[in-house]
Design an enzyme around this catalytic site. Structure first.
Site, PDB file in Angstrom:
ATOM      1  CG  HIS B  26      -1.834  -1.178   1.284  1.00  0.00           C
ATOM      2  ND1 HIS B  26      -1.426  -2.433   1.638  1.00  0.00           N
ATOM      3  CD2 HIS B  26      -3.164  -1.279   1.001  1.00  0.00           C
ATOM      4  CE1 HIS B  26      -2.472  -3.266   1.589  1.00  0.00           C
ATOM      5  NE2 HIS B  26      -3.522  -2.604   1.209  1.00  0.00           N
ATOM      6  CG  HIS B 260      -5.895   1.974  -0.634  1.00  0.00           C
ATOM      7  ND1 HIS B 260      -5.968   2.689   0.538  1.00  0.00           N
ATOM      8  CD2 HIS B 260      -6.034   0.674  -0.290  1.00  0.00           C
ATOM      9  CE1 HIS B 260      -6.160   1.852   1.541  1.00  0.00           C
ATOM     10  NE2 HIS B 260      -6.212   0.627   1.063  1.00  0.00           N
ATOM     11  CD  GLU B 410     -19.883  -5.130  24.844  1.00  0.00           C
ATOM     12  OE1 GLU B 410     -19.812  -4.493  23.762  1.00  0.00           O
ATOM     13  OE2 GLU B 410     -20.890  -5.085  25.584  1.00  0.00           O
ATOM     14  CG  HIS B 472     -28.038 -11.875  26.929  1.00  0.00           C
ATOM     15  ND1 HIS B 472     -28.728 -11.329  25.871  1.00  0.00           N
ATOM     16  CD2 HIS B 472     -27.599 -10.811  27.652  1.00  0.00           C
ATOM     17  CE1 HIS B 472     -28.710 -10.006  25.973  1.00  0.00           C
ATOM     18  NE2 HIS B 472     -28.037  -9.671  27.027  1.00  0.00           N
TER      19      HIS B 472
END
Lengths: 661, 661
Positions: B26, B260, B410, B472
């Protein structure tokens, strides 16, 4: 005359009492949002409780799904097929009222919520679907697709990263029929949020291009109604910021995290009955309150009115109307099977040696013209995932088009795809690198849990991606995707298997699929007609051998190696069978006879896959062996890596001899 | 006199030429950010190339890790042990210069980047660690911890949801020494970003409480320098928004996505040499440019000055200085082993029947006083995860404290923990529900890949969580965590195993651990002293039986069931052995003799675990069996679910008899 507050209190007490009876649950959010819900559901939500699948209904998503008693109360009170006994069975086995709202359990639940942030993201998908379908089907004077998508969300949803991905896109897409209510109660499980949630949320959403209505008193029906009217007039998605008191009505616990996720207790509920002047016994709702809540008459009239509109549309555009109904019912086109077979036959004839990501694009090119419901996309890797085809048109500001650049937002993409699928009328598929299935993983699981059928396209599937190195080289991902219940993980080995995998994924109604595709070229494999049919069984004999002494099982890019090893072994006088196993999940669903015909008892087995070996023990047992990779990859050209890590004919031959002895 | 532009061009050509030689990579980002890098690295970055582990160095994170040639060029030019031959070996096997910057490969790479958004999040963790260590160790007149954390990031990082989680927290925590440069080049892989990235990013970061410096010309060293000076004076984290041209200097490709992620090609590189007036051959850097880049003298002086400071600190505070050095070296306290043994002995004696999440808290209570480097936390589930202990002090605005409420973030939590660990001096652990390990999953993998040692605490580990239902209830999560290479997944069955698991996790230097803990109470199991020792082997005989006919293997909450089934079978005259297998990853590392002593060849085996069964085939083979759950859970009380899904003595007895016959 019942008051708005009394109507809201019906929600509060159903929620308190159900949580108390279940001895677990989350009363705080339903009690805090009851007033908002009352205004929205009684005065604005377009729905017909007698027909939860009316295509033009408003969609309502409870993104803070732990507050499930809020939606169960609303569904019960407005007249859905959800009885007071169902509420009494809250959180019990085989009830319609599980702890979090589960799609397919209670009528009127539009999506399963609980994993925070995914509800609002599903809703973005629903609102996008509405906009795209409106662009496709509405005609001058015939607005048959025209509904809002409403969302309740809490601080938790706003903290989750996926809310950034989804709400940024909602702004870019100008989803003006998406209206979200932020339950700004200042409380999350760890306590008052000031220590960990200090965003200026209104400014954040303005930065996304949303209309933001600030400082609404979430317990004042007039302010709520005014905000909703403003929201409906906006030309952008709207966030209504509602200041609320969590557990409103609990005299000693409201406004604290004690009320968030546990029963209030008998004494406190009794106190709340005093405070809110609610003399009724648990689960007893006065008739006049039921009457004021019922949406059955209004809902029936609304649907009748729409049906008349649709009749006029059908008269003017009979084919469009039929197509709309087909798509909203999730049926494939009548000509699908024929188109599929012709496409596969053509692909078999072409016998191209390409990367399976290219094979996937070839399949898309072949199938997509038959499937106007297809909506492709990629998380900013279109040219790598090859998820576009010649008919791909990027969606425009009006919702025209069939292809979406989701930006670098894998989790958002997957959960938006889920939302579009839940809305109906569209079949989304979307791509990223297999590694970044991990960013999206819980949305894949949610699709599986909800029994819906989006298709996930994961390319660059192993060390075969080469120089980008271990951060981008999947090792454990294929195995772990296979472990999601109700999920089909396909890893095809050539153009034919890729086409069959795509067709199989398209034909699923209740199962999502993940297609695992190579970056590098894989040779075309010749098969007879029966073998082409057998691919759809998930595992089949690709190259048999008389008096085989072992079975080599492989997938995807390792099929080539298995076939070469078979030849090398044959040259040494050792006959082995090669089994291709593109989808273990589907193979596991076949009858025992098929499974044993492919993997005969007593023949030792060697599995070959450029991924963690342990998964394969379920097929090779302790006596067989696996050529796999039990560690991370490295950065180097793909050919160098396959050799370095033992994916060589010599190694496969040696391991095969080992298990035969 | 070399110009700043010439110095930046050295980066550009090293990047172009290395990508060209590797035939992949890149070049766009290094070419676009070269001018920023030149100003930062030559005039502001505090570092000593001769000692990349100097504790008070500035940290530099390339969050857009695909631009790896940028950092490799900088490390080479400033004088790190990274030769021109290393650059020529870019992306080759066993080189120091893999496709993405990998921690532990090239000196000076502070973290592995590539998976977008995680670099900036690691950097937030590093900046937090700096702040906390400064609060703990600095004294009046002795500022021994005082460095900046610099980040380069691109549009991709800003689109990723994790950037929201991390940057929100950075604002809340007031991390004023965190300074990020946004490479605002308007290009991502799918093309010009207008179609999918329309955020007002400055407004977004202001909403997080950052200082935002807008409209900086990323190719103007004066503007860049001014921005850096402003950033350093701020009392909040700073985002410097740099307008850049991707692939700057490539006359025909700059400003497009063509530049890129692919080599420019020989012709275009030749044209760039013309455009930028760079007559030097590939990998040839003029001596005066090397001289102007070298940071060796300046870096040595900086470290010498700090060493003097530290000597004064040591003289004034000898114990603190020794403690600082111990912690920055990642060594456990000298008294650790003794403290550990005493704590475990006490826990064994107490023989408590509690949930293993509580057992984990008991272990924390026992171990934490010995470990001042411990930093606990939870993603808004402290009271559920039980990740706090009596000595937990929530961090304050000055960075004092040892406990963090991460909010409902999280993935952000896990990647921040990785960053804190990489910084050194702290040992973070953090909790959430096991289900939401999925949100964080790729950060767990990154910890494993980087060979670092954070501890992840995952509670509510099965259908045993009950009424919250299938969203859950982990089913496949334990098995899939076990499949991450270099990751220890522990699922203890009682207080003793929980304590040993914690101790084992604490003692790891190069492996992260996940502790899988129950919501519900699990009975204490009596063991002899040798058995307590053997827990650390990952799998051991918990209850043997003379002339055993089978082995029952279980983990966590299913140990109780295995022991009851053993009794029931014994009552029928069938002797079976019960093996506890709290950590399969560690058991797999034991020698064959141990493994065979625990699981003797020829004895049929039944595994019992409330999760997907396929994982266990690696131990039970095709002849054994598994009592598991191959589908999603349901919402109901835990006891009801275990019975519903076959976790009963009767079922285990029946299946055991089956495999014996």
């Amino acid at each position: 005359m019942v008051t708005r507050t009394e109507l809201a209190n019906a929600i509060r007490f159903l929620s308190m009492d159900a949580v108390e009876k279940a001895k677990s649950g989350h009363p705080g959010a339903p009690m805090g949002m009851a007033d908002i819900a009352e205004v929205l559901w009684r005065d604005h939500l377009k729905h017909n409780p007698a027909n939860p699948s009316w295509s033009n209904r408003d969609r309502f998503v409870l993104s803070n799904g732990h507050g499930s008693m809020l939606i169960y109360s609303l569904l019960h009170l407005t007249g859905y097929d959800l009885s007071i006994d169902d509420l009494k069975n809250f959180r019990q086995l085989h009830s319609k009222t599980p702890g979090h709202p589960e799609y397919g359990y209670a009528p009127g639940v539009e999506t399963t919520t609980g994993p925070l942030g995914q509800g609002i993201t599903n809703a973005v998908g629903m609102a996008l679907a509405e906009k795209m379908l409106a662009a496709q089907f509405n005609r001058d004077g015939h607005t048959i697709v025209d509904h809002n998508t409403w969302v309740f969300l809490g601080d938790g949803c706003l903290m989750e990263g996926i809310s950034h991905e989804a709400c940024s896109l909602a702004g870019t897409w100008g989803l003006n029929k998406l209206i979200a209510f932020w339950d700004d109660n200042g409380i999350s499980i760890d306590g008052h949020v000031e220590g960990w949630f200090t965003d200026n949320t209104p400014a954040r959403f303005e930065a996304y291009g949303w209309q933001v209505i600030k400082n609404v008193n979430g317990h004042d029906p007039v302010e709520i109604a005014t905000a909703i009217e403003t929201a409906k007039k906006g030309d952008r998605p709207t966030l209504i910021c509602c200041k609320t008191t969590i557990g409103f009505g609990s005299p000693n616990k409201q406004g604290t995290h004690d009320v968030h996720g546990a029963p209030l207790g008998a004494a406190e509920i009794a106190a709340a009955r005093e405070t809110l002047n609610w003399p009724h016994a648990p689960f007893e709702i006065p008739a006049e309150i039921y009457a004021a809540w019922s949406a059955r008459d209004k809902g029936a009239l609304a649907e009748i009115a729409w049906n008349k509109q649709f009749d006029a549309y059908r008269a003017a555009y009979p084919e469009l109307a039929a197509e709309f109904e087909r798509r909203m019912q999730g049926e494939l086109p009548a000509a699908w099977a024929e188109a599929r077979d012709a496409a596969i036959a053509k692909i078999v004839d072409a016998a191209q040696t390409v990367a399976t990501r290219k094979a996937s694009q070839i399949a898309l090119e072949a199938f997509s013209p038959s499937l106007p419901e297809f909506v492709g996309g990629s998380a900013d890797l279109t040219g790598s995932n090859l998820t576009n085809w010649s008919g791909s048109k990027w969606i425009d500001a009006a919702g025209n088009g069939n292809y979406i650049s989701y930006g670098v937002r894998e989790f958002g993409m997957a959960a938006i795809m889920n939302g579009m699928t839940l809305h109906g009328g569209l079949r989304p598929y979307g791509g990223t690198f297999l590694m970044f299935s991990e960013y999206a993983r819980n949305a894949l699981r949610m699709a599986s849990l909800m029994k819906i059928n989006p298709v996930f396209v994961f390319t660059h599937d192993s060390i075969g991606l080469g120089e980008d190195g271990p951060t981008h080289q999947p090792v454990e991902q294929v195995a772990t995707l296979r472990m999601i219940p109700n999920h089909h993980t396909w890893r095809p080995c050539d153009t034919t298997e890729a086409a069959v995998a795509w067709a199989h994924a398209i034909e699923q109604k209740t199962t999502p699929s993940s297609l695992i595709l190579s970056r590098q070229n894989l040779p075309f494999v010749q098969r007879d007609a029966q073998q082409v049919q057998d691919i759809a069984r998930g595992g089949y004999v690709l190259r048999d051998a008389a008096d085989a002494k072992a079975v080599l099982i492989a997938t995807g890019s390792e099929i080539e190696l298995a076939l070469k090893a078979q030849e090398a072994l044959a040259a040494e006088g050792i006959a082995v069978r090669v089994v291709s196993m593109p989808c273990t999940n589907v193979f596991d669903q076949q009858d025992k006879a098929w499974q044993q015909s492919v993997l005969p008892a007593g023949l030792p087995r060697l599995a070959i896959e450029a991924g963690v070996p342990d998964f394969w023990r379920k097929y090779v047992g302790l006596e067989g062996d696996v050529v796999g990779i039990a560690h991370f990859g490295e950065s180097a050209p793909a050919g160098v890596l396959f050799k370095e890590f033992g994916f060589t004919v010599d190694n496969v031959v040696a391991k095969t001899k080992n298990i035969i002895q």
